[in-house]
Design a protein around this motif. Structure first.
Motif, short mmCIF file in Angstrom:
data_model
loop_
_atom_site.label_atom_id
_atom_site.label_comp_id
_atom_site.label_asym_id
_atom_site.label_seq_id
_atom_site.Cartn_x
_atom_site.Cartn_y
_atom_site.Cartn_z
N ASN A 1 0.86 -1.19 0.00
CA ASN A 1 0.00 0.00 0.00
C ASN A 1 0.89 1.23 0.00
O ASN A 1 2.11 1.15 0.21
CB ASN A 1 -0.94 -0.01 1.21
N ASP A 2 0.28 2.37 -0.25
CA ASP A 2 1.05 3.62 -0.35
C ASP A 2 1.71 3.99 0.98
O ASP A 2 2.80 4.55 0.99
CB ASP A 2 0.13 4.77 -0.79
N ARG A 3 1.06 3.67 2.09
CA ARG A 3 1.65 3.98 3.39
C ARG A 3 2.94 3.19 3.61
O ARG A 3 3.94 3.73 4.08
CB ARG A 3 0.64 3.67 4.49
N LYS A 4 2.92 1.92 3.28
CA LYS A 4 4.11 1.08 3.43
C LYS A 4 5.22 1.57 2.51
O LYS A 4 6.40 1.62 2.90
CB LYS A 4 3.75 -0.37 3.11
N LEU A 5 4.85 1.97 1.28
CA LEU A 5 5.84 2.46 0.33
C LEU A 5 6.46 3.77 0.82
O LEU A 5 7.68 3.98 0.71
CB LEU A 5 5.19 2.65 -1.04
N LEU A 6 5.63 4.65 1.38
CA LEU A 6 6.15 5.90 1.93
C LEU A 6 7.08 5.64 3.11
O LEU A 6 8.10 6.32 3.27
CB LEU A 6 4.99 6.80 2.38
N CYS A 7 6.74 4.67 3.92
CA CYS A 7 7.59 4.35 5.07
C CYS A 7 8.96 3.85 4.62
O CYS A 7 9.97 4.16 5.23
CB CYS A 7 6.90 3.31 5.94
N GLU A 8 8.99 3.09 3.53
CA GLU A 8 10.25 2.52 3.06
C GLU A 8 11.09 3.52 2.30
O GLU A 8 12.31 3.58 2.46
CB GLU A 8 9.96 1.29 2.19
N GLU A 9 10.46 4.33 1.44
CA GLU A 9 11.19 5.20 0.53
C GLU A 9 11.23 6.66 0.96
O GLU A 9 11.82 7.49 0.26
CB GLU A 9 10.58 5.11 -0.88
N TRP A 10 10.60 6.98 2.09
CA TRP A 10 10.55 8.39 2.50
C TRP A 10 10.76 8.57 3.99
O TRP A 10 11.58 9.39 4.41
CB TRP A 10 9.19 8.97 2.08
N ALA A 11 10.04 7.80 4.81
CA ALA A 11 10.07 7.99 6.26
C ALA A 11 11.10 7.10 6.93
O ALA A 11 10.84 6.54 7.99
CB ALA A 11 8.68 7.73 6.84
N SER A 12 12.24 6.96 6.31
CA SER A 12 13.30 6.13 6.87
C SER A 12 14.60 6.92 6.86
O SER A 12 14.92 7.61 5.88
CB SER A 12 13.46 4.84 6.05
N TYR A 13 15.35 6.84 7.95
CA TYR A 13 16.63 7.55 8.02
C TYR A 13 17.66 6.95 7.08
O TYR A 13 18.64 7.61 6.73
CB TYR A 13 17.17 7.52 9.45
N LEU B 1 22.43 20.23 8.10
CA LEU B 1 22.49 18.97 8.84
C LEU B 1 21.19 18.73 9.61
O LEU B 1 20.69 17.60 9.68
CB LEU B 1 23.68 18.98 9.80
N ASN B 2 20.64 19.79 10.19
CA ASN B 2 19.38 19.65 10.91
C ASN B 2 18.24 19.27 9.98
O ASN B 2 17.41 18.41 10.30
CB ASN B 2 19.05 20.96 11.63
N ASN B 3 18.18 19.89 8.80
CA ASN B 3 17.06 19.66 7.89
C ASN B 3 17.09 18.27 7.29
O ASN B 3 16.03 17.70 6.97
CB ASN B 3 17.06 20.71 6.78
N ILE B 4 18.28 17.71 7.08
CA ILE B 4 18.36 16.34 6.57
C ILE B 4 17.68 15.38 7.54
O ILE B 4 16.96 14.46 7.13
CB ILE B 4 19.84 15.95 6.35
N ILE B 5 17.88 15.63 8.84
CA ILE B 5 17.20 14.81 9.85
C ILE B 5 15.73 15.21 9.96
O ILE B 5 14.85 14.36 10.12
CB ILE B 5 17.91 14.97 11.21
N GLU B 6 15.47 16.51 9.86
CA GLU B 6 14.11 17.03 10.05
C GLU B 6 13.14 16.46 9.02
O GLU B 6 12.00 16.10 9.35
CB GLU B 6 14.13 18.55 9.97
N ILE B 7 13.57 16.34 7.76
CA ILE B 7 12.69 15.83 6.71
C ILE B 7 12.25 14.42 7.05
O ILE B 7 11.06 14.08 6.99
CB ILE B 7 13.40 15.88 5.34
N ARG B 8 13.20 13.56 7.40
CA ARG B 8 12.85 12.16 7.70
C ARG B 8 12.10 12.05 9.02
O ARG B 8 11.22 11.19 9.16
CB ARG B 8 14.13 11.31 7.75
N LEU B 9 12.41 12.93 9.96
CA LEU B 9 11.69 12.93 11.24
C LEU B 9 10.24 13.31 11.04
O LEU B 9 9.32 12.65 11.55
CB LEU B 9 12.38 13.88 12.21
N ASP B 10 10.00 14.39 10.29
CA ASP B 10 8.62 14.79 9.99
C ASP B 10 7.90 13.72 9.18
O ASP B 10 6.71 13.45 9.40
CB ASP B 10 8.61 16.12 9.23
N ALA B 11 8.61 13.12 8.21
CA ALA B 11 7.99 12.08 7.39
C ALA B 11 7.57 10.89 8.25
O ALA B 11 6.45 10.37 8.11
CB ALA B 11 8.97 11.64 6.30
#
Length: 952
Positions: A294-306, A723-733
């Motif tokens: 599903n789209d949520r699982k795909l987002l978790c793998e390709e976006w919301a992961s450090y 450096l903060n924003n690289i972490i911030e994007i994945r943290l927010d995601a």
């Protein structure tokens, strides 16, 4: 519980709805299957509904969830237990049964204990509201047999006809059957793009939506009359889950509950506790074994992961899942982070230039040279003694790292960088508008907020009580005047509180410096300035973080008492107040160090005192720029580390844990129910509600201020922001995908008021950097000395030129050092940093001509720097078009193609009409050529001929 039974438990006079009318709606052919409100238990609840993603029939998708609290009586529990023992399913009902009689109601009333009035009122409102939703065409299903005790869920499904109707009302652009080729680059640009694509292929997310497209479907606002234009081969996927939830939410907002003369939509019902929550469902699980794609699982793998921090964001998939407004936020954050890369590189180069030239800097070498034997005046009265300038060698060398000619270049560069960033974002925004079919989209006025309707109702009731005939009421400025006055006084008080806290920190610095100076150890005396500065900055950081949270709550309260009409007005006013308070809170200590510290000290023998006892603090011999750098770096890094990251991770985890403990305490002890897997809507209910994008934007805007406003004093600020924003994007995601309930998708074509705030900060940054360079740093005094006073064209003698002399015999009584022989010799003349006449002059200690020359140069630099950089920024703004050329061509092409489609359709209709006319004419001629013998059948033939066009 049947629909008709549901309405029969409430008198018609109290509800304002007649039971016979509802029965009549069913009698005229309203689809019984589509107007059912299902209830209670099922034998195998997880068999076909994919754990709550579908209705119990396994066919109708759940588009929205309403959650409410209810109280189970003991009799109700006994009946439910008997129903389970008899294997009777109460969840699905049959609508062909007659309306229940009064005897049934009486029996239920006798068996159930009396509930309090508030619970009855909420239940009646829910029943009326859900009945109105059914009349609007939605299909509902109730579930009270959940693992969460006392919580009921209403599942909502929008059938196809409702989706089509609402899509037409909302003017949603949907893809048509017509496809066209996207213009591709040719020649050298094509080769460059292909090379860039190959290089960036490893950092592209592995999602279908992110792949470059060569063809695009023509989009057009949906219309039921023109359904033949759209590709309706798969009706289930034509409207995606984001669009379906948006449509249902629009119906929920405008559907009213009119009990007690109070027009209430879903926002009002939520505010009054009739429902406890309302949210769309996530697409499914994002982790675990045997999880369907599903789209949520795909987002978790390709976006919301450090682990994918180095990859581009799948913005199109984010927009598909969360909507345009959230998609634009993450697109803006991605563009901002990308633009920080060149700024960080230049900042590192400037810092390395300062490191490389520190040993060649003549002023710092002179300050560190012990042979100069420059004796400085005491830093405080009585307890402080004379000191050697060479003791401040480390501070002078460190100041050169940030106070060198390269910082002026970097300030100009960052001003142009800010202008380029804004232009780049506007172009990116237009590309996204084209790709997401938002061209021509205009936001319509939103529904009034619940609080606004309540105030209007209260006003109308007051006028009715005075027997006045009134038209449709609305709130005027007179109604809001007390709120406006409270806002003004509250904001002034908060700003004054911030200034008072900064003033208190100043008193702390002065008193602590005087106390530490009493220390008898030489090492303690030498570290006084560093100790005081570090502790004061940490105090400032703690106060800023605390006041940030307090000011956020106060800004929301001040906005609420204003009672804005729509959610958009509420959001804009909240943003303005919160930004104003947080801006003042974050930057006031920095402004003090940059522009006020050391400016109002006075001179030896005539110092300025606070409360007649505390002497104003001075800047270090190397200037205040080093202290400004320390202040800026600690506050910026502390806010990013503590507030933006630890709070964002820790607070949601803590809230989730507390919610888990509450649910565990309320959960039934039935082991079988405990082991049952939760439905999707139960899992999502345990997630944190979505609180809007204002906090996310706010922390980035404050960071943008740190990067641009005082960048002349801290060239490494863009690097730490990157450096903060690289972490911030994945943290927010990760927060959006795993920690929050799925927000309702909102259409938006830009980032709204935040763009104007960014432009304002960019303009302000030019002015502030001009003043920092000219007044805080020693850049201008060095230039003046080099070109006006230097004897050999070098910086030799600059330090001595900036120091004035003071005769120790001129100290005021009681202010001279207690230990004048601390240095081992008697001091007659001490030096202090200022441009004043020497004690042997006629006008001793008066401001010298050198001061006015430096001041004139500083003011001239501010004017030249500001106008030059402003002109260059406007030039960048003018030379870069807001709309990319290829996008403007594609938009024009879409308009032409759409006209062609409609022209072709009109021509087809005309040809069809002409064909029908020709057939009619030929039929009439055949009828006229019949034989007279067929006179009896001729009349029938003629009649059939004349009826043919009518049949068509």
């Amino acid at each position: 519980m049947r629909v008709n039974k549901k309405y029969s438990c409430l008198p018609a006079e109290e509800k304002g709805i007649h039971i016979i009318n509802i029965r009549a709606i069913e009698d005229i052919g309203y689809d019984q299957h589509e107007s059912t409100l299902l209830n209670s238990l099922s034998k195998n609840p997880d068999a076909d509904c994919k754990y709550g993603l579908y209705f119990r029939d396994g066919k109708r998708k759940v588009d929205y969830i309403l959650v409410y609290h209810y109280k189970k009586s003991s009799a109700g529990k006994t009946l439910a237990r008997r129903a389970q023992q008899n294997d009777a399913s109460v969840r699905s009902t049959k609508q062909d049964q007659p309306l229940p009689g009064k005897g049934v109601q009486l029996e239920l009333g006798e068996s159930e204990p009396h509930m309090d009035y508030h619970e009855d009122d909420k239940r009646f409102r829910r029943e009326e509201y859900e009945g109105n939703l059914v009349e609007a065409g939605l299909e509902l299903e109730r579930d009270e047999d959940t693992k969460i005790h006392g919580i009921g869920f209403v599942k909502i499904h929008a059938p196809w006809n409702v989706l089509c109707r609402e899509a037409e009302f909302l003017k949603l652009k949907m893809p048509t059957k017509k496809m066209y080729q996207i213009n591709q680059t040719h020649g050298l640009l094509k080769k460059i793009n292909s090379v860039i694509q190959k290089i960036t292929e490893p950092i592209q997310p592995k999602v279908a939506e992110h792949k470059p497209q060569t063809v695009k479907r023509l989009s057009y606002p949906f219309s039921r009359e023109k359904q033949h234009l759209f590709d309706l081969s798969d009706k289930d996927s034509f409207f995606d889950s984001k669009t379906r939830s948006t449509i249902v939410y629009e119906i929920l907002k405008r559907t009213t509950c009119t009990k007690a003369k109070y027009s209430m939509g879903i926002t009002s019902l939520l505010a009054n506790g009739v429902y406890s929550a309302a949210y769309p469902l996530h697409d499914g699980d994002y982790e675990g074994e045997n999880v369907e794609p599903n789209d949520r699982k795909l987002l978790c793998e390709e976006w919301a992961s450090y682990g994918v921090f180095y990859k581009y964001q799948p913005i199109d998939l984010v927009r598909k899942y969360f909507g345009e407004k959230i998609g634009l936020y993450f697109a803006w954050l991605g563009v901002y982070t990308q633009m920080l890369i060149p700024a960080s590189i230049v900042g590192i180069i400037v810092f390395l230039y300062g490191c490389a030239t520190v040993d060649e800097n003549i002023p710092s070498m002179e300050m560190c040279d012990q042979r100069n034997n420059i004796t400085m005046c005491p830093l405080c009265d009585k307890t402080c003694s004379y000191w050697k300038m060479s003791s401040a060698c480390a501070t002078a060398r460190a100041s050169h790292l940030f106070d060198n000619p390269a910082t002026v270049f970097f300030s100009v560069f960052m001003a142009l960088w800010a202008a380029t960033f804004m232009e780049h974002w506007k172009r990116k925004q237009m590309r996204l508008n084209y790709r997401w079919d938002l061209t021509g989209f205009e936001e319509e006025e939103d529904h009034p907020r619940a609080e606004y309707e309540a105030k209007v109702l209260e006003k109308s009731l007051r006028k009715e009580h005075k027997h006045k005939e009134t038209d449709k009421e609305k709130l005027t400025w007179k109604d809001r005047f007390p709120a406006y006055l409270t806002n003004f006084v509250g904001i002034i008080f908060m700003v004054g509180l911030t200034f008072a806290i900064v003033f208190g920190v100043i008193i702390y610095r002065i008193s602590t410096a005087a106390a530490l100076a009493i220390s008898s150890t030489p090492s303690g005396r030498s570290s006084v300035r560093v100790t005081v500065t570090a502790t004061a900055v940490i105090i400032n950081l703690v106060v800023i973080i605390i006041l940030d949270e307090v000011y956020g709550c106060i800004a929301r309260w001040l906005t609420q008492i204003e009672v804005p009409k729509t959610d958009k007005n509420f959001e804009e006013r909240l943003i303005f107040k919160a930004f104003l308070l947080k801006f003042v809170n974050a930057y006031t200590p920095i402004f003090y160090v940059a522009f006020f510290k050391g400016r109002f000290v006075g001179r030896p023998g005539d110092y300025v005192y606070i409360f007649h006892s505390f002497r104003m603090e001075e800047c270090a011999p190397g200037g205040c720029l080093m202290e400004l750098c320390i202040q800026l770096s600690i506050i910026m890094l502390g806010k990013q580390l503590i507030q933006n990251n630890l709070f964002e991770i820790g607070i949601p985890k803590m809230k989730k844990f507390i919610r888990y403990l509450k649910l565990k305490r309320r959960r039934s002890l039935d082991h079988e129910e405990h082991m049952k897997k939760k439905q999707r809507y139960e899992v999502d209910y345990n997630l944190e509600p979505f609180a809007g994008l204002t906090p996310e934007y706010m922390e980035m805007i404050i960071q943008f201020g740190f990067v641009t406003l005082f960048v002349a004093s801290f060239p490494l600020a863009p690097l730490f922001a990157l450096l903060n924003n690289i972490i911030e994007i994945r943290l927010d995601a990760k927060k959006f995908v795993t920690e929050l309930r799925r927000p309702v998708a909102v259409r938006a074509k830009d980032i709204g008021i935040w763009y104007n705030i960014l432009r304002g900060i960019g303009k302000l940054a030019v002015i502030i950097n001009a003043f920092v360079i000219s007044f805080t740093s020693d850049f201008i005094p060095r230039l003046v000395y080099l070109y006006m006073y230097s004897e050999n064209g070098t910086m030799h003698g600059f330090v001595n030129h900036t120091l004035s002399s003071f005769n120790v015999s001129d100290f005021q009584a009681g202010t001279a050092p207690n230990d004048p022989l601390d240095l081992g010799y008697e001091v007659q003349i001490c030096r202090y940093k200022d441009y004043r006449e020497p004690p042997w002059s006629e006008n001793k200690y008066d401001i010298s001509k050198d001061f006015w020359a430096v001041l004139a140069a500083r003011l001239a630099f501010v004017i030249v720097f500001q106008n030059l950089v402003m002109f260059m920024s406007e030039f960048v703004d003018w030379i870069i078009p807001d709309i990319p050329k290829d996008i403007s061509q594609q938009i024009h092409k879409e308009k032409v193609l759409m006209v062609e489609v409609f022209m072709r359709e009109e021509q087809g209709k005309l040809q069809m009409l002409e064909t029908w006319k020709d057939k009619d004419r030929k039929k009439g001629e055949n009828c006229n050529n019949h034989s007279p013998r067929l006179s009896r059948s001729r009349s029938g033939s003629l009649s059939s001929c004349h009826s043919y066009p009518l049949d068509v």
